[in-house]
Design an enzyme around this catalytic site. Structure first.
Site, PDB file in Angstrom:
ATOM      1  N   PHE A  55       0.840  -1.199   0.000  1.00  0.00           N
ATOM      2  CA  PHE A  55       0.000   0.000   0.000  1.00  0.00           C
ATOM      3  C   PHE A  55       0.878   1.253   0.000  1.00  0.00           C
ATOM      4  CE2 PHE A  55      -3.152   3.053   1.461  1.00  0.00           C
ATOM      5  CZ  PHE A  55      -4.285   2.637   0.788  1.00  0.00           C
ATOM      6  N   ASP A  56       1.827   1.309   0.935  1.00  0.00           N
ATOM      7  CA  ASP A  56       2.774   2.422   0.991  1.00  0.00           C
ATOM      8  C   ASP A  56       4.156   1.883   0.629  1.00  0.00           C
ATOM      9  OD1 ASP A  56       3.986   4.854   1.405  1.00  0.00           O
ATOM     10  OD2 ASP A  56       3.859   4.804   3.581  1.00  0.00           O
ATOM     11  N   SER A  95       5.761 -13.116  -4.068  1.00  0.00           N
ATOM     12  CA  SER A  95       4.973 -12.376  -5.050  1.00  0.00           C
ATOM     13  C   SER A  95       4.973 -13.132  -6.375  1.00  0.00           C
ATOM     14  CB  SER A  95       5.562 -10.979  -5.279  1.00  0.00           C
ATOM     15  OG  SER A  95       4.953 -10.365  -6.407  1.00  0.00           O
ATOM     16  N   ASN A 133      -3.451  -7.766  -8.931  1.00  0.00           N
ATOM     17  CA  ASN A 133      -2.374  -6.857  -9.284  1.00  0.00           C
ATOM     18  C   ASN A 133      -1.219  -7.632  -9.906  1.00  0.00           C
ATOM     19  OD1 ASN A 133       0.405  -6.610  -7.702  1.00  0.00           O
ATOM     20  ND2 ASN A 133      -1.106  -7.471  -6.262  1.00  0.00           N
ATOM     21  N   ARG A 134      -0.559  -6.982 -10.833  1.00  0.00           N
ATOM     22  CA  ARG A 134       0.706  -7.485 -11.367  1.00  0.00           C
ATOM     23  C   ARG A 134       1.695  -6.319 -11.430  1.00  0.00           C
ATOM     24  NH1 ARG A 134      -2.907  -8.555 -15.907  1.00  0.00           N
ATOM     25  NH2 ARG A 134      -2.782  -6.923 -17.517  1.00  0.00           N
ATOM     26  N   ASN A 141       4.476 -11.791  -9.212  1.00  0.00           N
ATOM     27  CA  ASN A 141       4.600 -10.806 -10.285  1.00  0.00           C
ATOM     28  C   ASN A 141       6.025 -10.468 -10.685  1.00  0.00           C
ATOM     29  OD1 ASN A 141       1.747 -10.497 -10.399  1.00  0.00           O
ATOM     30  ND2 ASN A 141       1.864  -9.253  -8.541  1.00  0.00           N
ATOM     31  N   THR A 142       7.012 -11.110 -10.064  1.00  0.00           N
ATOM     32  CA  THR A 142       8.404 -10.990 -10.476  1.00  0.00           C
ATOM     33  C   THR A 142       8.840 -12.351 -11.015  1.00  0.00           C
ATOM     34  OG1 THR A 142       8.949  -9.242  -8.900  1.00  0.00           O
ATOM     35  CG2 THR A 142      10.779 -10.593  -9.701  1.00  0.00           C
ATOM     36  N   ASN A 202       0.590 -14.033   1.159  1.00  0.00           N
ATOM     37  CA  ASN A 202       0.651 -13.109   0.038  1.00  0.00           C
ATOM     38  C   ASN A 202      -0.574 -13.342  -0.857  1.00  0.00           C
ATOM     39  OD1 ASN A 202       1.719 -11.235  -1.870  1.00  0.00           O
ATOM     40  ND2 ASN A 202       3.792 -11.890  -1.370  1.00  0.00           N
ATOM     41  N   GLY A 238      -7.930 -11.357   2.893  1.00  0.00           N
ATOM     42  CA  GLY A 238      -9.391 -11.438   2.919  1.00  0.00           C
ATOM     43  C   GLY A 238     -10.059 -10.937   4.170  1.00  0.00           C
ATOM     44  N   LYS A 264       7.431 -13.946   4.274  1.00  0.00           N
ATOM     45  CA  LYS A 264       6.081 -13.861   3.725  1.00  0.00           C
ATOM     46  C   LYS A 264       5.897 -14.963   2.692  1.00  0.00           C
ATOM     47  CE  LYS A 264       2.553 -10.586   2.267  1.00  0.00           C
ATOM     48  NZ  LYS A 264       2.225  -9.156   2.132  1.00  0.00           N
ATOM     49  N   PHE A 281       6.802  -5.160  -8.156  1.00  0.00           N
ATOM     50  CA  PHE A 281       7.765  -4.484  -7.265  1.00  0.00           C
ATOM     51  C   PHE A 281       8.145  -3.103  -7.789  1.00  0.00           C
ATOM     52  CE2 PHE A 281       9.850  -8.549  -5.255  1.00  0.00           C
ATOM     53  CZ  PHE A 281       8.668  -8.818  -4.587  1.00  0.00           C
TER      54      PHE A 281
END
Length: 339
Positions: A69-70, A179, A116-117, A181-182, A246, A296, A217, A120
């Site tokens: 988020f941040d 993740s 989301n993709r 997405n990497t 995750n 969730g 994680k 990073f």
């Protein structure tokens, strides 16, 4: 007001653009005298009974903001005014990177989920450090990863760079190897490379004047055998705990038309599996290490379910977007009711 007025308006626009516009709005509002105090009055629950000590740190309440988020530690102070007990920034990489091509963030409104993709996307660890140097009293977790172009055999170097850069400015670390997405990142969850990575970080950690808690994680898509490996790895490397979980690559049970978008899915459909992983790790390890439960959580009942399954702390992300900041207060109040 959020769900009736603000959310329907925000959901008319591209989610990534809304994210940054919302950041700007919160930052601007927080500069107005009295507004931070108003946010705290509306959303924070101050009660000593909510305080909890986990892996040597004292949390003013067990409800945190999850990583993602941040990412760049640009708004952690302002976000803490909404009643979070801790803020996790990142995932950060040694070098700044753009992440994956846009469009890369998708709302699944019918499912109360997000895909989301992002990949990073961040400005690099040193840029975050500049902002973290200004921190006054916000408990911060530092979520670290590797650059996209760094091959897995050199991944440990990226994690060590981030660890050393953040060491003086975060309260705990999170190693993100989960993740989706990497490219090839999740291969680092396999037993041998993961053990080597965590051992290298622990060696660096223990050489510091005051070692920091390191957490791992993990993905919700791991098999029971892989989860048993995670338990063994935590024991062998003596890291502080696990964050479960995750985002998922599963699309089971989704109703939204855009459910086939590539990426990691978070939100309400992840709740059951995330809780299953928490319970499995807690029971099979005989509660040998703390678990931060995430995935969730859209209601106080979802949060209590995670805590009763074995989580010591919980984190919000998608639930915060769909339900608004009042969710933090509602969860903390429900926890007090259960005491």
């Amino acid at each position: 007001m959020y769900k009736q007025i603000l959310r329907p308006f925000l959901f008319l626009f591209d989610p990534e653009k809304v994210h940054y516009c919302t950041f700007s709005l919160i930052r601007t509002l927080s500069k107005i005298p009295g507004i931070p105090k108003l946010f705290k009055l509306l959303y924070a629950v101050n009660d000593k009974r909510l305080e909890t000590e986990v892996f040597g740190l004292k949390f003013k309440n067990p409800v945190g903001l999850a990583a993602g988020f941040d990412k760049d530690a640009t708004l952690y102070k302002e976000l803490s005014h909404f009643g979070f007990g801790f803020i996790e920034i990142g995932t950060l990489t040694p070098k700044g990177q753009e992440g994956n091509p846009k469009k890369r963030l998708f709302r699944l409104k019918e499912d109360k989920a997000i895909i989301n993709r992002m990949g990073f996307n961040n400005s690099g660890v040193q840029e975050a450090v500049k902002r973290l140097k200004k921190n006054k009293g916000v408990l911060i977790g530092g979520n670290i990863g590797k650059n996209k172009l760094t091959p897995n055999e050199n991944a440990v170097d990226d994690y060590l760079i981030c660890f050393d850069a953040l060491y003086n400015y975060v309260d705990y670390f999170v190693v993100n190897v989960s993740s989706p997405n990497t490219p090839n990142l999740r291969e680092l969850q396999e037993k041998e490379p993961l053990t080597q990575l965590l051992q290298s970080l622990q060696k660096e950690n223990l050489a510091k004047p005051k070692p920091k808690p390191i957490l791992l994680k993990i993905a919700p898509d791991l098999t029971d055998t892989q989860l048993l490996d995670i338990i063994d790895i935590v024991k062998e490397t003596k890291i502080a705990g696990v964050i479960a979980t995750n985002t998922t690559i599963s699309r089971q049970g989704l109703q939204s038309a855009n459910r086939s978008e590539i990426g990691g899915m978070s939100g309400k459909p992840l709740a059951k599996r995330s809780t299953e992983v928490i319970r499995f790790l807690s029971e099979k390890s005989n509660k040998a290490f703390p678990i931060i439960g995430v995935g969730g959580i859209h209601s106080p009942e979802d949060a209590i379910e995670k805590l009763e399954a074995g989580a010591s702390l919980i984190q919000l992300y998608t639930g915060f977007i769909y339900e608004g900041p009042s969710l933090i207060k509602a969860i903390n109040k429900k926890i007090l009711e259960k005491l």
